[in-house]
Design a protein around this motif. Structure first.
Motif, PDB file in Angstrom:
ATOM      1  N   TRP A 419      56.233  79.542  70.093  1.00 14.05           N
ATOM      2  CA  TRP A 419      55.361  79.634  71.261  1.00 14.05           C
ATOM      3  C   TRP A 419      55.946  79.018  72.506  1.00 14.05           C
ATOM      4  N   ILE A 430      56.780  84.006  86.325  1.00 19.56           N
ATOM      5  CA  ILE A 430      56.004  83.644  87.522  1.00 19.56           C
ATOM      6  C   ILE A 430      56.943  83.399  88.696  1.00 19.56           C
TER       7      ILE A 430
ATOM      8  N   LEU B 137      41.829  90.513  75.942  1.00 18.84           N
ATOM      9  CA  LEU B 137      42.943  90.979  76.777  1.00 18.84           C
ATOM     10  C   LEU B 137      42.439  91.753  77.991  1.00 18.84           C
ATOM     11  N   TYR B 140      41.414  89.272  80.390  1.00 16.97           N
ATOM     12  CA  TYR B 140      42.586  88.705  81.064  1.00 16.97           C
ATOM     13  C   TYR B 140      43.074  89.648  82.167  1.00 16.97           C
ATOM     14  N   ILE B 141      43.090  90.933  81.849  1.00 14.27           N
ATOM     15  CA  ILE B 141      43.598  91.902  82.834  1.00 14.27           C
ATOM     16  C   ILE B 141      42.718  91.920  84.080  1.00 14.27           C
ATOM     17  N   GLU B 144      43.094  88.427  85.886  1.00 14.27           N
ATOM     18  CA  GLU B 144      44.385  88.265  86.557  1.00 14.27           C
ATOM     19  C   GLU B 144      44.510  89.229  87.745  1.00 14.27           C
ATOM     20  N   LEU B 174      48.921  82.245  88.972  1.00 13.26           N
ATOM     21  CA  LEU B 174      49.906  82.694  87.990  1.00 13.26           C
ATOM     22  C   LEU B 174      50.240  81.573  87.012  1.00 13.26           C
ATOM     23  N   PHE B 175      50.287  80.358  87.528  1.00 12.81           N
ATOM     24  CA  PHE B 175      50.582  79.219  86.658  1.00 12.81           C
ATOM     25  C   PHE B 175      49.480  79.072  85.605  1.00 12.81           C
ATOM     26  N   SER B 177      47.559  81.342  84.554  1.00  8.90           N
ATOM     27  CA  SER B 177      47.483  82.491  83.654  1.00  8.90           C
ATOM     28  C   SER B 177      48.456  82.383  82.480  1.00  8.90           C
ATOM     29  N   ILE B 178      49.514  81.590  82.626  1.00  6.33           N
ATOM     30  CA  ILE B 178      50.458  81.418  81.511  1.00  6.33           C
ATOM     31  C   ILE B 178      49.693  80.945  80.284  1.00  6.33           C
ATOM     32  N   LEU B 181      47.247  83.604  78.823  1.00  9.41           N
ATOM     33  CA  LEU B 181      47.898  84.715  78.112  1.00  9.41           C
ATOM     34  C   LEU B 181      48.489  84.241  76.782  1.00  9.41           C
ATOM     35  N   VAL B 182      49.135  83.089  76.826  1.00  9.61           N
ATOM     36  CA  VAL B 182      49.714  82.560  75.589  1.00  9.61           C
ATOM     37  C   VAL B 182      48.604  82.333  74.549  1.00  9.61           C
ATOM     38  N   LEU B 185      47.350  85.651  73.148  1.00  8.45           N
ATOM     39  CA  LEU B 185      48.310  86.210  72.188  1.00  8.45           C
ATOM     40  C   LEU B 185      48.262  85.454  70.859  1.00  8.45           C
ATOM     41  N   LYS B 186      48.061  84.153  70.970  1.00  8.97           N
ATOM     42  CA  LYS B 186      47.971  83.347  69.747  1.00  8.97           C
ATOM     43  C   LYS B 186      46.723  83.753  68.942  1.00  8.97           C
ATOM     44  N   PHE B 188      45.376  86.601  68.922  1.00  7.26           N
ATOM     45  CA  PHE B 188      45.688  87.897  68.312  1.00  7.26           C
ATOM     46  C   PHE B 188      46.559  87.709  67.073  1.00  7.26           C
TER      47      PHE B 188
END
Lengths: 490, 495
Positions: A419, A430, B137, B140-141, B144, B174-175, B177-178, B181-182, B185-186, B188
């Motif tokens: 991860w 970014i 997701l 998120y879309i 974002e 954007l910071f 959103s990291i 998103l992570v 995904l986890k 998922f």
């Protein structure tokens, strides 16, 4: 002609067209003094006929492809992957020949590219790319690598009043010579151990080696790394990236999308090499690719922040996107290759669309070089600015544009690596996206508008490219199914 | 029910974006007012549709008006939308703010009006889409994508150093959103699905839950924002025009709060119980600090944005206390925030439109030339500070009472925070309305016109009517608090 030779038709077809353009215009030039690139090089009708025949040919090969792989002339493999790759190269590479679109022709003329050899040379390079994706032994691969890049060197010499292009071309030629000699040496080492240059024999040998831990594995490994080095250099991955900025800067705007196409063929060639020939070394090469990917991504993302010239900026973002592709490949799984190929196809498509629109702009009949030259473009040309902004947002991987989905697939394939890497990669993405926002704000947020002219009608079929980037998510299943079908034999 | 049989929710979500397509097709030579009318009609229709939703929503728990279709089978991603008692008030408040924002820009000279109204409509679609998404997701879309219209809107119509402000917003978003998103995904990876309905039934291991909890939380609190992630918000409000401040404070940044309520509270109850006291403490510090810092601001919008941070931090402190009454108060407070701060930004924006400056020192003595404005501003200030009868009184009362009951120190901090909050607010009022007129341009000011008075009056009417008859937001707050408390009880520990 045997059935197998049919799969060599796309190369023959390109060669025929290439010679047609070359010979016919050679006669024409000898009769008149008008040597410039003009519609007469290839009429519009001929161009579209050429385009349609190529698409139909590759499409029918795809549809009627037999279940097993086809090897023609003992060194050219045809598989669904190679046909798909050729289709992509043909489809995305052809517009940049400068013979179909009036806009691209005009842009070439403004860059003082008046040589009638230009389209023929690009076609030669495309033949090289075709050979590269279907090469099945190291001799063909070597020929393909040279045939792919040699025309590009010659093109850089054809630019009138662009001495930097010649200088960079000479430097690149020198470096390329060194890496190609490494390629030959690597191939020779492998030949010494295996006794054959054929991919299948080498793959079988590696398989035996991995089971028996037999003698010769070191030489094979050294040989493999020399081959890998050639690809890394050609793709401008870190730490072999020193040439990319200079070459991008000194070349033409229209060469950048074409070079992305060349990189696509290299990525396909590299994937085949890694997954079909040296898959038994996966534990070794996936680590190398991972670190190369991370480093290229980091350098590309950070470097792009400080660029004000459009081609320099794209040289760094190219590195960033290449880093993403390497990370996809470093998963060591077919899903990773699928994500990487999809990523690069979308990147090529987006870069193509952006530079098509950018090439339409001029100030005092000069091509635009710097980002800040387009300030306030949206005031004068809102439609064009919107299309450019969409393309840039897609390149910046902002949802719901196509770039975001491609990034997501790469991230998904990277999850297995840990991860922390996913988070690091996202941080780079970014940083890389900030400069795209910078271009967008230059386009939109200025009180004044630059004295920009549009050289030709931009409302061509390229208008659909940004729209396709917006609605990509509707078709991604179908595109992924096609890619997955292509990679079945990998 | 008839509404359940048609894709009512999807029509509601995508109607504004269709309106923006329509606007983009309006001929250049047509009067710019027509663009405004189209924008107003579209946003007005959406608001009416949300009222229908509120009227016809079944009383049972669970999601209603659900629509779904598969976007990509490869990712198992489907467009899945639906509403429940939590999302409905947010949707209604969002739909309420947008027509008022368009009305607030009615007299304003806007350079690229078509683009401006189109962006507002696209933003409305994205915000509504986020509130209705039941797929992580897809959420998120939408979440974002909000960045893009906000970036354009803030850059287009901001006042001073506009580009840097928009850029800072991009960077922060954007910071943040990291992490989101992570984490998605986890989720998922662990559950094999993005569907909220399925994920909520899943029991994560403690370590995974803490990882996901922190990922979601960091992403959302950057966007709320609470101290110390707040630096972009005062700049943004300080440099944005009135309609954008209204939309941003009333709708767009409610997304993060909604994210906390919907995902952080429901998906990660174990981690929530572990971290709740820390978060509550951080929110109280943020509440106190922002209220204190607001006092020293030289610009109206910056001051209001600090008060907004303070207000939301207090609401979150109530929610993170995990006490059922404080939670009701916190959620109620959040709904009311969507009324109060757009109203405050609107009314102070009227002054800005007249004087072309946001600096408080130029405003002295306004009460002498704009008495009606002064009265309306006074009523809004009273509502902001939570006078009995106003809408924020109920929230303040519930949160402060519950926090004091939990621990006396929390009560002390709350009282201290409100002291600074009130002082900052009325110090602002004093500096605007009273004093001697020093600026010549203030002398020539005209009081509010009919339209301005109507909009401000409408806001004030709603603020006080919600305070006097609070059943609609209060019922939803109670319902939500009950669900969270039940969930926490299920996990074994509840205060």
């Amino acid at each position: 002609m045997s059935f197998k030779a049919l799969f060599f038709l796309p190369e023959l077809f390109l060669f025929f067209m290439c010679m047609k353009i070359f010979v016919v215009n050679l006669f024409r030039v000898s009769k008149t003094s008008d040597a410039i690139l003009s519609p007469a090089v290839l009429s519009r009708l001929e161009y579209y006929a050429f385009f349609s025949i190529g698409v139909l040919l590759l499409g029918s090969l795809w549809v009627h492809y037999p279940v097993s792989k086809v090897l023609s002339f003992d060194g050219l493999l045809s598989s669904k992957l190679t046909i798909m790759a050729k289709f992509v190269i043909f489809f995305f590479g052809l517009p940049w020949l400068g013979v179909g679109s009036k806009t691209i022709r005009r842009a070439l003329q403004r860059e003082n590219m008046r040589s009638f050899e230009y389209p023929s040379l690009l076609l030669f390079s495309m033949i090289g790319s075709f050979l590269l994706v279907s090469a099945h032994n190291f001799s063909i691969l070597f020929v393909a690598l040279i045939l792919q890049i040699l025309p590009i060197f010659i093109i850089s010499l054809l630019y009138e009043e662009k001495t930097s292009a010649t200088a960079w071309s000479a430097r690149y030629f020198f470096l390329e010579g060194i890496t190609l000699s490494l390629f030959v040496f690597g191939a020779a080492l492998i030949y010494g151990a295996v006794g054959d240059l054929d991919f299948k024999s080498i793959a079988l040998f590696c398989q035996t080696l991995s089971h028996s831990k037999g003698e010769g594995s070191l030489w094979i490994l050294i040989g493999f790394f020399m081959l890998l080095l050639t690809f890394l250099f050609r793709l401008a991955a870190f730490p072999f990236h020193i040439w990319i900025k200079g070459v991008y800067e000194s070349s033409s705007n229209l060469m950048i999308p074409f070079m992305a196409i060349l990189s696509f063929s290299l990525i396909v060639g590299l994937s085949r090499l890694l997954f079909e020939v040296f898959y038994d070394f996966v534990g070794t090469w996936k680590v190398v690719l991972f670190y190369v990917g991370i480093s290229s991504g980091a350098l590309g993302a950070i470097g792009s922040l400080f660029q004000s010239r459009i081609r320099c900026f794209f040289s760094y973002t190219y590195m960033f996107h290449l880093g993403m592709v390497f990370l996809g490949l470093s998963s060591g799984m077919v899903e990773g290759v699928q994500s990487s190929l999809l990523y690069w196809i979308i990147y090529t498509f987006s870069v193509g669309a952006f530079f098509f629109f950018w090439s339409n702009l001029s100030i005092n009949d000069q091509m635009l070089e710097r980002v800040d030259q387009v300030y306030g473009l949206s005031i004068k040309y809102p439609g064009l600015s919107l299309l450019m902004a969409i393309t840039l947002l897609s390149l910046a991987s902002i949802p719901p544009f196509a770039g975001f989905w491609c990034k997501l697939y790469i991230l998904k394939s990277l999850i297995l690596n840990g991860w922390i890497y996913v988070a690091v990669l996202l941080s780079f993405s970014i940083i890389a996206s900030l400069q795209y926002f910078h271009i967008i704000r230059t386009l939109y947020f200025s009180d004044r508008c630059a004295e920009i002219d549009i050289i030709s009608d931009w409302k061509t079929s390229w208008v659909f490219a940004p729209i396709a980037l917006v609605f990509f998510f509707f078709f991604q299943d179908q595109i992924l199914a096609l890619l997955s079908d292509s990679l079945r034999g990998l | 029910m008839y509404l359940e049989n048609i894709p009512f929710l999807s029509i509601l979500i995508f109607l504004p974006v269709l309106g923006s397509f329509f606007i983009s097709m309006i001929d250049k030579n047509v009067s710019p007012m027509n663009t405004r009318y189209v924008g107003l009609w579209v946003t007005g229709t959406v608001f009416v549709m949300t009222l229908f939703l509120a009227l016809y929503m079944p009383c049972q728990a669970g999601f209603h008006f659900m629509d779904r279709f598969v976007i990509t089978q490869k990712l198992g991603l489907e467009y899945l939308v639906g509403i429940d008692g939590l999302s409905l008030p947010f949707i209604v408040m969002t739909a309420f703010i947008f027509p008022l924002a368009i009305l607030a820009s009615w007299d304003k000279e806007i350079k690229n009006l078509k683009f401006f109204v189109s962006l507002l409509l696209i933003l409305e679609t994205l915000v509504l889409g986020s509130f209705c998404s039941l797929n992580l997701l897809v959420f998120y879309i939408f979440f974002e994508s909000v960045l893009v219209p906000i970036y354009f809107l803030t850059s287009m119509h901001s006042l001073n150093n506009k580009l840097d402000v928009a850029f800072k917003n991009v960077l922060y978003t954007l910071f943040g959103s990291i992490f989101l998103l992570v984490s998605i995904l986890k989720i998922f990876e662990v559950t094999g699905t993005f569907s909220f309905i399925d994920v909520v039934k899943f029991n994560f291991s403690y370590a995974v839950e803490v990882f996901l909890f922190l990922g979601f939380l960091i992403s959302f609190i950057i966007k709320v924002p609470i101290i110390p992630f707040h630096t972009w918000l005062p700049n943004m409000h300080g440099d944005s025009s009135t309609p954008i401040s209204m939309v941003v404070s009333g709708a767009a940044f409610k997304l993060s709060i909604y994210g906390i309520l919907r995902f952080v509270l429901f998906l990660f109850p174990q981690a929530l119980q572990e971290f709740a006291p820390w978060l509550q403490g951080a929110c109280l510090v943020s509440f106190l600090y922002a209220a204190f810092v607001a006092y020293d601001q030289k610009y109206v919008r910056r001051l209001l944005s600090y008060l907004s941070i303070s207000y939301l931090s207090f609401s979150l402190a109530g929610i993170f206390s995990l006490n059922s009454m404080a939670m009701v108060g916190g959620i109620f407070h959040i709904f009311v925030h969507s009324l109060l701060f757009p109203a405050a930004f609107y009314i102070t924006g009227l002054l800005h439109m007249r004087l072309n400056t946001d600096r408080i020192k130029f405003y002295g003595g306004i009460g002498q030339v704009m008495p009606q404005f002064s009265i309306l501003l006074f009523l809004i200030c009273l509502a902001l500070v939570g006078i009995p009868g106003s809408s924020s009184f109920i929230g303040n009362f519930l949160i402060m009472g519950s926090l004091s009951k939990l621990h006396i120190s929390q009560g002390v901090v709350s009282i201290l925070g409100f002291f600074f909050y009130g002082v900052s607010l009325f110090w602002l009022y004093r500096r605007i309305v009273f004093g001697v007129i020093t600026e010549a341009m203030v002398r020539g000011l005209k009081d509010l016109n009919m339209r301005e008075k109507s909009i401000a009056g409408f806001f004030i009417f709603l603020i006080f009517i919600v305070g006097l008859v609070p059943s609609f937001p209060l019922n939803f707050s109670k319902f939500f608090s009950k669900e969270v408390t039940a969930l926490l009880k299920k996990k074994g520990e509840v205060k």
